[in-house]
Design an enzyme around this catalytic site. Structure first.
Site, mmCIF file in Angstrom:
data_model
loop_
_atom_site.group_PDB
_atom_site.id
_atom_site.type_symbol
_atom_site.label_atom_id
_atom_site.label_comp_id
_atom_site.label_asym_id
_atom_site.label_seq_id
_atom_site.Cartn_x
_atom_site.Cartn_y
_atom_site.Cartn_z
ATOM 1 N N ASP A 166 0.853 -1.195 0.000
ATOM 2 C CA ASP A 166 0.000 0.000 0.000
ATOM 3 C C ASP A 166 0.885 1.241 0.000
ATOM 4 O OD1 ASP A 166 -2.299 1.803 0.457
ATOM 5 O OD2 ASP A 166 -3.343 -0.035 1.013
ATOM 6 N N HIS A 218 -2.710 3.054 -4.539
ATOM 7 C CA HIS A 218 -2.135 2.555 -3.283
ATOM 8 C C HIS A 218 -0.731 1.984 -3.506
ATOM 9 C CE1 HIS A 218 -5.521 3.244 -0.590
ATOM 10 N NE2 HIS A 218 -6.347 2.796 -1.522
ATOM 11 N N GLU A 263 -9.751 2.915 -5.197
ATOM 12 C CA GLU A 263 -9.288 4.267 -4.874
ATOM 13 C C GLU A 263 -8.070 4.679 -5.705
ATOM 14 O OE1 GLU A 263 -10.823 4.464 -0.283
ATOM 15 O OE2 GLU A 263 -8.825 3.634 -0.587
HETATM 16 C C1 TNX Z 1 -10.963 1.939 2.328
HETATM 17 S S1 TNX Z 1 -11.541 -0.927 1.454
HETATM 18 C C2 TNX Z 1 -9.866 1.293 1.760
HETATM 19 C C3 TNX Z 1 -8.688 1.040 2.592
HETATM 20 C C4 TNX Z 1 -8.818 1.638 3.962
HETATM 21 C C5 TNX Z 1 -10.201 1.376 4.502
HETATM 22 C C6 TNX Z 1 -10.414 1.818 5.918
HETATM 23 C C7 TNX Z 1 -10.670 -0.407 0.337
HETATM 24 C C8 TNX Z 1 -10.724 -1.167 -0.884
HETATM 25 N N1 TNX Z 1 -9.911 0.704 0.516
HETATM 26 O O1 TNX Z 1 -7.533 1.491 1.920
HETATM 27 O O2 TNX Z 1 -7.861 1.080 4.785
HETATM 28 O O3 TNX Z 1 -11.137 2.024 3.670
HETATM 29 O O4 TNX Z 1 -11.633 1.329 6.438
#
Ligand code: TNX
Length: 540
Positions: free
Chosen positions: A188, A258, A322
């Site tokens: 990440d 990430h 994301e």
């Molecule tokens: C969203 S779940 C994210 C993570 C974070 C999390 C915290 C996801 C696919 N991405 O990078 O750690 O929320 O709850």
């Protein structure tokens, strides 16, 4: 070892465990008496069943102090007076089990050694925790098979890094709850946690950050260098530890977003060329992989070559969540890629969104050539990836249902209530700091992974359900355990029971005995969840 205090009553097993078996039928027979004279039989020459037998012996000893020896045998007469582990093709479901207990002996049968293992977990949980010379096992026929083939837990070892021992204990906890998939988040923005021989800087440089924000992204950074990574030998050790417990580890290498830890180690992988710094904040970072460069694709394939060597899992999780597209919009090479590949915006999907789809598809094909399949977060539904990608529904339950309608296989992990990094109560003042949100024990128990309006022929696409443990605010093992226990018990019932078999009050009545086991193993758990109701309503 002799107990000094004579027990008034001989301790008895209780088969109403968590998750509750599908059938527990009493049989007219006297109890079976479990003593140190009993042997644990396994089929001669079957190495997996031999391992199962010694694990069962260990469980019985941990809980009761009774030491039972194991023995290979194919002779039916040897079953008298003993526990026998048997392979029986007539047992329903390849992970199902059938247990017959009569005064003459105990038989744990499965279609596969995995089924036998899950049956052993049931028997283990039925045992009284008591030092005794004898345990009474009431005569019964017990049968169960899991509702879902995918019964997962996730663990983020990036935001905070956890030792091999801690990960193994997490696997032990999963085994006790009848789970079979560990989704292991290994890369990440805040760290790269797996040694890759071809790119040593990933772990050596990308494995470390210079400090971590305090609180929920406050401007204060603790300035403490933090990190670590798993060597390939450690990964192999953990993978085989999990496999011995019929748990498949699915590694996640999150891409194209990430990725700041990897960019820090190899800045040429980014659109701007850096410099980058392993991130000490939480959230979503604008810097992602540059997919205009052929070198980036080579890099990802090289990394996956080593990942595939380490993890026998059919699935590799490639993330996909994301991924902001601001860099791609400005990057001449990414724009050139869009033109070269004839990628066009379509409907709500921008050309850059579809560029993520193109990139993911390249990786999907590459993995398919090696007999592997991808899982990706539900963002993949928004960037034109075909239905051979399995979708992990996290932004809610709706994307999962939509994915199944389109023909994707789906794993349900909706953030409410399946994010175990969220609080367990709305009255969170005295809780360890957590991400936010709230998922009480009851909310977890009441979740139904298969949408009621999903047509019958699409339901098979819902492979199962998983809870995720992101660790931005989780720094140590007791906190890991506190966040997942006892919510994992509720999840286990979702994973094993048919919806009509679920009953929250009955579950709550069975839970204290499981919690006794948590205590016995010195696992931290949230005791308040056993007694407090209506935790989804804020109170002072
Ligand atoms: C969203 S779940 C994210 C993570 C974070 C999390 C915290 C996801 C696919 N991405 O990078 O750690 O929320 O709850």
């Amino acid at each position: 070892m002799f107990s000094v205090v004579a027990l008034a009553q001989t301790p008895r097993a209780d088969y109403r465990v968590v998750p509750l078996p599908d059938e527990i039928n009493g049989i007219k027979s006297a109890d079976f008496r479990l003593t140190e004279q009993c042997l644990i039989n396994y089929p001669t020459g079957n190495r997996e069943m031999e391992r199962n037998a010694s694990m069962l012996s260990q469980y019985i000893e941990e809980l009761t102090g009774l030491h039972l020896s194991t023995r290979p045998t194919l002779n039916a007469k040897d079953r008298i007076g003993n526990i026998s582990l048997l392979i029986d093709p007539k047992v329903d479901n390849d992970e199902g089990y059938s247990i017959l207990i009569t005064t003459k002996g105990i038989e744990i049968s499965g279609q596969s050694p995995a089924g036998v293992f899950f049956g052993m977990q049931m028997l283990r949980k039925s045992l009284p925790i008591a030092t005794a010379k004898e345990i009474l096992m009431p005569a019964a026929q017990i049968k169960s098979s899991p509702r879902f083939g995918y019964r997962g837990m996730h663990l983020d070892c990036v935001r905070h890094f956890f030792s091999v021992e801690t990960v193994k204990r997490y696997i032990d906890i999963m085994a006790l709850h009848g789970m079979n998939r560990l989704h292991w988040h290994l890369t990440d923005d805040q760290g790269w946690r797996v040694e890759i021989k071809k790119y040593p800087r990933l772990a050596e440089v990308g494995g470390w950050r210079n400090g971590t924000t305090l609180g929920h992204n406050s401007p204060v950074n603790d300035g403490i260098r933090y990190g670590g990574y798993y060597t390939q030998d450690q990964i192999r050790d953990i993978v085989s530890y999990a496999a011995d417990r019929y748990i498949t580890i699915i590694p996640e290498i999150d891409m194209p977003g990430h990725m700041v830890a990897a960019l820090t180690a190899y800045p040429e992988l980014g659109c701007t060329g850096g410099p980058y710094e392993v991130w000490g904040m939480w959230g979503v970072h604008d810097d992602i992989l540059c997919v205009g460069k052929d070198h980036t694709l080579e890099f990802v394939k090289d990394v996956l070559n080593e990942v595939m060597q380490l993890f026998p899992s059919e699935y590799i999780h490639i993330g996909g969540d994301e991924s902001p597209r601001v860099r791609w919009q400005e990057c001449p090479l990414c724009q050139q890629r869009i033109r070269d590949e004839g990628i066009r915006a379509e409907g709500k999907q921008s050309a850059e969104a579809r560029l993520q789809g193109w990139f993911t598809t390249q990786i999907k094909h590459y993995l398919a050539q090696h007999g592997k399949r991808i899982i990706g977060w539900d963002e993949l539904l928004g960037c034109a990836v075909d239905t051979t990608a399995t979708i992990m529904s996290w932004t809610g339950a709706e994307p999962g249902a939509r994915g199944a309608m389109l023909g994707h296989d789906v794993i349900m992990t909706p953030n409410t209530p399946m994010y175990f990094d969220h609080y367990q109560t709305k009255s969170y003042w005295n809780e360890p700091t957590a991400f936010g949100g709230c998922a009480t024990l009851k909310m977890v128990y009441d979740f139904e992974p298969v949408a009621s309006n999903l047509p019958a022929d699409k339901r098979r696409h819902i492979l199962g359900v998983q809870a995720n443990l992101w660790t931005e605010y989780i720094t140590c093992e007791p906190q890991i355990q506190y966040q997942v226990l006892p919510r994992m018990a509720a999840l286990a019932e979702l994973q094993w029971l048919q919806p009509e078999e679920k009953d929250y009050n009955d579950f709550k009545a069975r839970l204290p005995r499981l919690v006794e086991m948590y205590k016995h193993y010195n696992w931290t758990y949230r005791a308040k969840s056993l007694v407090t109701e209506n935790e989804d309503k804020a109170e002072n």
